[in-house]
Design a protein around this motif. Structure first.
Motif, PDB file in Angstrom:
ATOM      1  N   GLU A 195      50.019  41.938  30.165  1.00  0.00           N
ATOM      2  CA  GLU A 195      49.950  43.278  29.417  1.00  0.00           C
ATOM      3  C   GLU A 195      48.596  44.203  29.894  1.00  0.00           C
ATOM      4  OE1 GLU A 195      52.347  44.652  27.799  1.00  0.00           O
ATOM      5  OE2 GLU A 195      53.355  42.738  27.318  1.00  0.00           O
ATOM      6  N   GLY A 196      48.869  45.412  29.977  1.00  0.00           N
ATOM      7  CA  GLY A 196      47.997  46.213  30.389  1.00  0.00           C
ATOM      8  C   GLY A 196      47.460  46.484  31.836  1.00  0.00           C
ATOM      9  N   ALA A 197      48.242  45.232  32.854  1.00  0.00           N
ATOM     10  CA  ALA A 197      48.069  45.222  34.215  1.00  0.00           C
ATOM     11  C   ALA A 197      48.372  46.529  34.827  1.00  0.00           C
ATOM     12  CB  ALA A 197      48.674  44.258  34.807  1.00  0.00           C
ATOM     13  N   ASP A 198      47.542  47.264  35.961  1.00  0.00           N
ATOM     14  CA  ASP A 198      47.867  48.137  36.672  1.00  0.00           C
ATOM     15  C   ASP A 198      48.708  47.760  37.843  1.00  0.00           C
ATOM     16  OD1 ASP A 198      46.228  47.024  38.480  1.00  0.00           O
ATOM     17  OD2 ASP A 198      44.362  48.429  38.027  1.00  0.00           O
ATOM     18  N   ASP A 199      49.245  48.816  38.590  1.00  0.00           N
ATOM     19  CA  ASP A 199      49.891  48.658  39.727  1.00  0.00           C
ATOM     20  C   ASP A 199      49.152  47.774  40.710  1.00  0.00           C
ATOM     21  OD1 ASP A 199      51.527  50.442  38.796  1.00  0.00           O
ATOM     22  OD2 ASP A 199      51.167  51.964  40.074  1.00  0.00           O
ATOM     23  N   ALA A 200      47.918  47.850  40.908  1.00  0.00           N
ATOM     24  CA  ALA A 200      47.257  47.048  42.045  1.00  0.00           C
ATOM     25  C   ALA A 200      47.132  45.489  41.590  1.00  0.00           C
ATOM     26  CB  ALA A 200      45.640  47.427  42.002  1.00  0.00           C
ATOM     27  N   ARG A 201      46.988  45.312  40.215  1.00  0.00           N
ATOM     28  CA  ARG A 201      46.884  43.931  39.901  1.00  0.00           C
ATOM     29  C   ARG A 201      48.440  43.240  39.971  1.00  0.00           C
ATOM     30  NH1 ARG A 201      44.581  44.004  34.235  1.00  0.00           N
ATOM     31  NH2 ARG A 201      45.452  41.451  34.353  1.00  0.00           N
ATOM     32  N   ASN A 202      49.480  44.060  39.757  1.00  0.00           N
ATOM     33  CA  ASN A 202      50.700  43.796  39.808  1.00  0.00           C
ATOM     34  C   ASN A 202      51.275  43.245  41.216  1.00  0.00           C
ATOM     35  OD1 ASN A 202      51.706  43.723  37.143  1.00  0.00           O
ATOM     36  ND2 ASN A 202      52.219  45.633  37.179  1.00  0.00           N
ATOM     37  N   ASN A 203      50.676  44.372  42.050  1.00  0.00           N
ATOM     38  CA  ASN A 203      50.887  44.109  43.584  1.00  0.00           C
ATOM     39  C   ASN A 203      50.228  42.877  44.073  1.00  0.00           C
ATOM     40  OD1 ASN A 203      52.797  46.443  43.817  1.00  0.00           O
ATOM     41  ND2 ASN A 203      51.163  47.549  44.247  1.00  0.00           N
ATOM     42  N   GLU A 204      49.054  42.710  43.638  1.00  0.00           N
ATOM     43  CA  GLU A 204      48.245  41.568  44.177  1.00  0.00           C
ATOM     44  C   GLU A 204      48.931  40.238  43.777  1.00  0.00           C
ATOM     45  OE1 GLU A 204      44.650  41.921  42.413  1.00  0.00           O
ATOM     46  OE2 GLU A 204      43.882  43.910  43.769  1.00  0.00           O
ATOM     47  N   LYS A 205      49.526  40.134  42.512  1.00  0.00           N
ATOM     48  CA  LYS A 205      50.167  38.731  42.045  1.00  0.00           C
ATOM     49  C   LYS A 205      51.374  38.545  42.964  1.00  0.00           C
ATOM     50  CE  LYS A 205      52.426  36.441  38.023  1.00  0.00           C
ATOM     51  NZ  LYS A 205      52.497  36.512  36.427  1.00  0.00           N
ATOM     52  N   LEU A 206      52.234  39.728  42.992  1.00  0.00           N
ATOM     53  CA  LEU A 206      53.136  39.584  44.127  1.00  0.00           C
ATOM     54  C   LEU A 206      53.014  39.027  45.310  1.00  0.00           C
ATOM     55  CD1 LEU A 206      56.446  39.855  43.957  1.00  0.00           C
ATOM     56  CD2 LEU A 206      56.104  42.250  44.909  1.00  0.00           C
ATOM     57  N   LEU A 207      52.077  39.809  46.075  1.00  0.00           N
ATOM     58  CA  LEU A 207      51.593  39.050  47.321  1.00  0.00           C
ATOM     59  C   LEU A 207      51.456  37.561  47.144  1.00  0.00           C
ATOM     60  CD1 LEU A 207      49.757  42.222  48.618  1.00  0.00           C
ATOM     61  CD2 LEU A 207      52.176  41.576  49.211  1.00  0.00           C
ATOM     62  N   ARG A 208      50.544  37.422  46.383  1.00  0.00           N
ATOM     63  CA  ARG A 208      50.007  36.195  46.313  1.00  0.00           C
ATOM     64  C   ARG A 208      51.044  35.067  46.231  1.00  0.00           C
ATOM     65  NH1 ARG A 208      46.868  36.919  42.253  1.00  0.00           N
ATOM     66  NH2 ARG A 208      48.255  35.932  40.720  1.00  0.00           N
ATOM     67  N   LEU A 209      52.254  35.081  45.346  1.00  0.00           N
ATOM     68  CA  LEU A 209      53.450  34.327  45.209  1.00  0.00           C
ATOM     69  C   LEU A 209      54.421  34.434  46.112  1.00  0.00           C
ATOM     70  CD1 LEU A 209      54.410  35.220  41.427  1.00  0.00           C
ATOM     71  CD2 LEU A 209      53.282  33.431  42.103  1.00  0.00           C
ATOM     72  N   LEU A 210      54.302  35.400  47.112  1.00  0.00           N
ATOM     73  CA  LEU A 210      54.801  35.585  48.372  1.00  0.00           C
ATOM     74  C   LEU A 210      54.315  35.122  49.189  1.00  0.00           C
ATOM     75  CD1 LEU A 210      56.923  38.768  47.755  1.00  0.00           C
ATOM     76  CD2 LEU A 210      57.884  36.305  47.483  1.00  0.00           C
ATOM     77  N   GLU A 211      53.216  34.857  49.320  1.00  0.00           N
ATOM     78  CA  GLU A 211      52.226  34.343  50.685  1.00  0.00           C
ATOM     79  C   GLU A 211      53.034  33.277  51.569  1.00  0.00           C
ATOM     80  OE1 GLU A 211      49.510  33.586  53.414  1.00  0.00           O
ATOM     81  OE2 GLU A 211      50.096  31.991  51.903  1.00  0.00           O
ATOM     82  N   PRO A 212      53.444  32.323  50.703  1.00  0.00           N
ATOM     83  CA  PRO A 212      54.163  31.174  51.848  1.00  0.00           C
ATOM     84  C   PRO A 212      55.316  31.625  52.531  1.00  0.00           C
ATOM     85  CG  PRO A 212      53.589  30.320  49.580  1.00  0.00           C
ATOM     86  CD  PRO A 212      53.474  31.930  49.691  1.00  0.00           C
TER      87      PRO A 212
END
Length: 200
Positions: free
Chosen positions: A93-110
């Motif tokens: 909750e309250g996450a900005d675009d940068a944090r959402n993008n960082e999480k997505l890239l981290r999960l998809l890294e493999p």
């Protein structure tokens, strides 16, 4: 005939897009940014359509005007359709675009490129001042990059690669994006209804 339409959002990026997409109708377009005292409760729908209809009906009932609700999100194949309904708050909750993008890239890294397929989904709901409701849908297929690219757009646009263009949505700029985006396609799907309601 009423020429006023309220966008059921405070997202400035969405407001800009909708203003451009709806410009041919020559409407008086407002958003919740114009009504500081109004705020939408948390989304509880189980589908994009439920959320979009909820927003449109609520804002229309508050103001006695036609309202356009939008619910949209990113569905990533390798993540089982996530972030989906939770796209705007993927990193909390309250996450900005940068944090959402960082999480997505981290999960998809493999994952290799061929398994990074994704699509943007958008459902629009129009609730007229008379209480009639209509919906439209739009989808855009692409892949998730390994790092952000481009400075245009918002949300996941810098990560969303369109293979036929060789660019992300954030690299294409608003002129192209507003012709091909999931939101643009949903507006086109709803366009006959918009014309009927506002130009009847």
């Amino acid at each position: 005939m009423q020429r006023k339409l309220v966008l059921a959002t405070r997202n400035r990026g969405k407001v800009r897009e909708f203003e451009e997409l709806l410009a041919p109708l020559r409407l008086e377009v407002y958003s919740l940014l114009d009504f500081p005292g109004l705020s939408l409760p948390p989304e509880t729908g189980r589908t994009f359509e439920e959320n979009a209809l909820f927003k449109a009906r609520l804002v229309s009932s508050w103001l006695g005007l036609s309202a356009l609700g939008d619910d949209s999100g990113l569905e990533v194949e390798a993540l089982g359709g996530a972030p989906g309904l939770y796209s705007s708050r993927f990193a909390g909750e309250g996450a900005d675009d940068a944090r959402n993008n960082e999480k997505l890239l981290r999960l998809l890294e493999p994952y290799p490129e061929e398994l990074r397929r994704a699509r943007f989904c958008c459902v629009l709901a129009l609730c007229t001042a008379q209480g009639d409701t209509y919906t439209g849908r739009g989808f855009l297929e692409g892949f998730i990059t390994r790092e952000p690219r481009g400075r245009e757009g918002f949300g996941y646009d810098p990560l969303f690669l369109l293979p036929e263009w060789g660019k992300t949505l954030a690299e294409l700029g608003p002129e192209v994006k507003n012709n091909i985006s999931h939101r643009a396609r949903a507006v086109r799907d709803l366009w006959p209804v918009l014309v009927k309601v506002f130009e009847g």
